[in-house]
Design a protein around this motif. Structure first.
Motif, short mmCIF file in Angstrom:
data_model
loop_
_atom_site.label_atom_id
_atom_site.label_comp_id
_atom_site.label_asym_id
_atom_site.label_seq_id
_atom_site.Cartn_x
_atom_site.Cartn_y
_atom_site.Cartn_z
N PRO A 52 -99.65 5.77 -22.43
CA PRO A 52 -99.67 7.17 -22.00
C PRO A 52 -99.46 7.35 -20.50
O PRO A 52 -99.20 8.47 -20.04
CB PRO A 52 -101.06 7.65 -22.43
CG PRO A 52 -101.88 6.41 -22.51
CD PRO A 52 -100.95 5.32 -22.93
N SER A 53 -99.58 6.26 -19.74
CA SER A 53 -99.38 6.38 -18.29
C SER A 53 -97.90 6.40 -17.92
O SER A 53 -97.56 6.74 -16.79
CB SER A 53 -100.09 5.23 -17.56
OG SER A 53 -99.49 3.98 -17.88
N LYS A 54 -97.06 6.01 -18.84
CA LYS A 54 -95.63 5.98 -18.58
C LYS A 54 -95.04 7.39 -18.69
O LYS A 54 -95.50 8.20 -19.49
CB LYS A 54 -94.93 5.05 -19.59
CG LYS A 54 -95.21 3.58 -19.38
CD LYS A 54 -94.49 3.05 -18.16
CE LYS A 54 -94.62 1.54 -18.04
NZ LYS A 54 -93.91 1.04 -16.84
N PRO A 55 -94.00 7.69 -17.90
CA PRO A 55 -93.34 9.00 -18.03
C PRO A 55 -92.78 9.17 -19.43
O PRO A 55 -92.23 8.23 -20.01
CB PRO A 55 -92.21 8.93 -16.99
CG PRO A 55 -92.62 7.87 -16.03
CD PRO A 55 -93.41 6.87 -16.82
N ASN A 56 -92.93 10.36 -19.97
CA ASN A 56 -92.41 10.64 -21.32
C ASN A 56 -91.76 12.02 -21.33
O ASN A 56 -92.25 12.96 -21.95
CB ASN A 56 -93.53 10.56 -22.36
CG ASN A 56 -93.01 10.75 -23.78
OD1 ASN A 56 -91.83 10.53 -24.05
ND2 ASN A 56 -93.87 11.18 -24.68
N ASN A 57 -90.67 12.14 -20.57
CA ASN A 57 -89.93 13.39 -20.57
C ASN A 57 -89.26 13.59 -21.93
O ASN A 57 -88.73 12.65 -22.52
CB ASN A 57 -88.86 13.38 -19.46
CG ASN A 57 -89.48 13.50 -18.08
OD1 ASN A 57 -89.88 14.56 -17.65
ND2 ASN A 57 -89.60 12.35 -17.39
N ARG A 58 -89.29 14.81 -22.41
CA ARG A 58 -88.68 15.13 -23.70
C ARG A 58 -87.77 16.34 -23.50
O ARG A 58 -88.17 17.49 -23.68
CB ARG A 58 -89.76 15.41 -24.74
CG ARG A 58 -90.55 14.16 -25.13
CD ARG A 58 -91.81 14.46 -25.89
NE ARG A 58 -92.83 15.05 -25.01
CZ ARG A 58 -94.07 15.33 -25.40
NH1 ARG A 58 -94.45 15.06 -26.62
NH2 ARG A 58 -94.92 15.86 -24.56
N LEU A 59 -86.54 16.05 -23.09
CA LEU A 59 -85.58 17.09 -22.73
C LEU A 59 -84.71 17.46 -23.93
O LEU A 59 -84.21 16.59 -24.64
CB LEU A 59 -84.70 16.63 -21.57
CG LEU A 59 -85.43 16.15 -20.31
CD1 LEU A 59 -84.43 15.79 -19.23
CD2 LEU A 59 -86.42 17.19 -19.82
N VAL A 60 -84.53 18.75 -24.12
CA VAL A 60 -83.66 19.25 -25.19
C VAL A 60 -82.42 19.88 -24.57
O VAL A 60 -82.52 20.84 -23.81
CB VAL A 60 -84.40 20.30 -26.06
CG1 VAL A 60 -83.42 20.98 -27.01
CG2 VAL A 60 -85.54 19.65 -26.82
N VAL A 61 -81.27 19.30 -24.87
CA VAL A 61 -79.99 19.92 -24.51
C VAL A 61 -79.48 20.54 -25.80
O VAL A 61 -79.01 19.84 -26.69
CB VAL A 61 -79.00 18.87 -23.96
CG1 VAL A 61 -77.70 19.54 -23.54
CG2 VAL A 61 -79.62 18.12 -22.78
N ASN A 62 -79.56 21.87 -25.90
CA ASN A 62 -79.39 22.52 -27.20
C ASN A 62 -77.93 22.70 -27.58
O ASN A 62 -77.39 23.81 -27.59
CB ASN A 62 -80.12 23.87 -27.21
CG ASN A 62 -80.44 24.31 -28.63
OD1 ASN A 62 -79.90 23.78 -29.59
ND2 ASN A 62 -81.32 25.28 -28.75
N TYR A 63 -77.30 21.58 -27.93
CA TYR A 63 -75.92 21.64 -28.42
C TYR A 63 -75.83 22.37 -29.76
O TYR A 63 -74.80 22.94 -30.10
CB TYR A 63 -75.34 20.23 -28.55
CG TYR A 63 -74.62 19.77 -27.32
CD1 TYR A 63 -73.37 20.29 -26.98
CD2 TYR A 63 -75.18 18.81 -26.48
CE1 TYR A 63 -72.71 19.87 -25.85
CE2 TYR A 63 -74.52 18.38 -25.34
CZ TYR A 63 -73.28 18.91 -25.03
OH TYR A 63 -72.62 18.51 -23.89
N ALA A 64 -76.91 22.33 -30.54
CA ALA A 64 -76.89 23.01 -31.85
C ALA A 64 -76.64 24.50 -31.66
O ALA A 64 -75.78 25.09 -32.33
CB ALA A 64 -78.22 22.77 -32.57
#
Length: 445
Positions: A52-64
């Motif tokens: 949990p100390s690691k970066p966990n970016n969750r980016l959505v590029v909404n191509y849908a």
């Protein structure tokens, strides 16, 4: 999976319960996932990391959403137009279309088939016996076909749940639409029981199924894995940059360094090192060029496989000719051509259902007299269009020529306005000549 039954089968509560069971929840899960992707709820948002100390970016590029919005805007961004030589006879049908905001309904149906490959529309008569039509939730409709070669729509089942707001009790219900009746069922003791049935006078099953293609696939459904891969790559890139920002400083040959020494170095922003000592940052080596090339390939594949043009491409800039624009949107045009054939079938059924109902009330309407025209929503090169009209000259009828112009929605109305202008100008010219004549008569000799 299509559900097929014998055309003479009796519609009972047991049959409806079996149809609901056979359908299962698989289609509902699929529709839900595709709708979530359109709204930006992608799988990347559920990604977790063991540390949990690691970066966990969750980016959505909404191509849908991008793919669906471009495909739908190109297909029906300019509303479908209806034309008929029997305008007065068909005025009541057009009044029904206008009362139901037909242009908006068409757009929503087109958007839904782009998202999930299928859309359903229900036509019914309200409390005042006026015709209404609206899109209904895909997951709530189960179409049932005959088991013969034609696979004709025999009836449709709409399932839904009602809830008592005071007690909180829920009840499963179903409405079955045949070509003559609406049959109402409620679930009790684990089975569906018929509670009512009413005649509807539409002359056919008042549920219209619109499909995106023969396979009923959505426009971005074929590139979901590519979208997921692009989201993951973007998120991992953000993680790498965050790791770089939080990099460790290492000192070689300074084992005796205390926390106070580190704090002092941070304040002074100075490191004093011996010849044997060294300092540096412990960072992950990133091949930026390889990562960017990978992203570019993913983007290109998404546009290519979904046949959606990349509007950020510099080739779309400038006042390009109509023919050049057609080549750039060739793939999208093939997709739209399939959509048009499927969508037109649904619209024709809508017109027939409306006509059947109005004819029962004393009308005499023939929906075959109505011509539907779809318009592609492309930027227009007005100089090129003007040049085309000049070259056409008198080779085509005035109505046909005007129908080709993007600014003219109703050629007949435009011709009538031109005739009115001609009469008005003729009258003004006559009045001017009369004024000149009167002036001459009244001028002293």
């Amino acid at each position: 999976m299509k559900i097929r039954v014998d055309k003479d089968i009796e519609i009972t509560g047991k049959l409806i319960q079996e149809i609901i069971t056979q359908r299962g929840d698989k289609p509902s899960k699929r529709f839900k996932k595709l709708q979530n992707y359109y709204e930006g709820e992608h799988d990347i948002l559920e990604r977790t990391k063991k540390d949990p100390s690691k970066p966990n970016n969750r980016l959505v590029v909404n191509y849908a959403k991008l793919i669906t919005d471009i495909a739908t805007g190109y297909f029906v961004g300019i509303p479908i137009t209806y034309d008929s030589d029997e305008k007065e006879a068909l005025k009541e049908i057009f009044d029904v279309l206008d009362a139901n905001y037909e242009e908006d309904v068409n757009y929503e149906l087109a958007k839904q088939i782009s998202i999930s490959g299928t859309a359903f529309e229900l036509i019914y008569a309200n409390e005042d016996s006026d015709i209404e039509f609206k899109p209904v939730d895909n997951a709530s409709i189960i179409p049932v076909y005959t088991d013969c070669i034609q696979e004709r729509l025999l009836f449709a089942v709409r399932i839904y749940e009602t809830k008592d707001i005071l007690s909180g009790d829920t009840k499963d219900k179903a409405e079955v639409y045949t070509d003559t009746h609406t049959i109402y069922f409620e679930q009790g003791s684990g089975i569906m029981t018929e509670v009512d049935r009413k005649e509807h006078f539409f002359g056919d099953v008042p549920v219209i199924e619109y499909t995106n293609n023969n396979e009923s696939l959505g426009d971005f459904e074929v590139v979901l894995s590519l979208i997921d891969a692009y989201n993951k790559t973007q998120s991992d890139s953000a993680n790498d940059f965050e790791d770089f920002t939080d990099a460790f400083l290492y000192l070689v040959g300074y084992n005796g360094t205390q926390s106070s020494d580190v704090q002092q170095m941070k304040e002074d922003k100075v490191l004093l090192l011996d010849k044997e000592g060294s300092a540096g940052w412990l960072i992950k080596n990133i091949n930026d060029a390889a990562v960017e090339n990978y992203k570019n390939r993913l983007q290109a594949d998404i546009h290519s496989v979904s046949q959606t043009p990349d509007l950020t491409d510099e080739k779309f800039a400038g006042n390009v000719s109509g023919e050049s624009m057609k080549y750039k949107t060739w793939g999208l045009e093939q997709v739209s051509a399939i959509k048009e054939r499927k969508f037109k079938t649904g619209l024709i059924k809508r017109l027939k259902l409306i006509s059947n109902y109005l004819n029962i009330k004393g009308g005499n309407f023939d929906p075959n007299l109505i011509n539907l025209t779809f318009h592609r929503n492309l930027p227009k090169n007005l100089l090129e269009i003007t040049d085309m009209f000049q070259k056409l000259g008198g080779s085509l009828s005035e109505k046909t020529t005007l129908s080709l112009h993007p600014a003219v929605d109703d050629p007949d109305a435009e011709i009538a306005r031109k005739e009115e202008d001609a009469v008005r100008k003729g009258k003004q010219t006559q009045e001017a000549l009369q004024f000149q004549y009167d002036s001459l008569l009244n001028t002293p000799q």
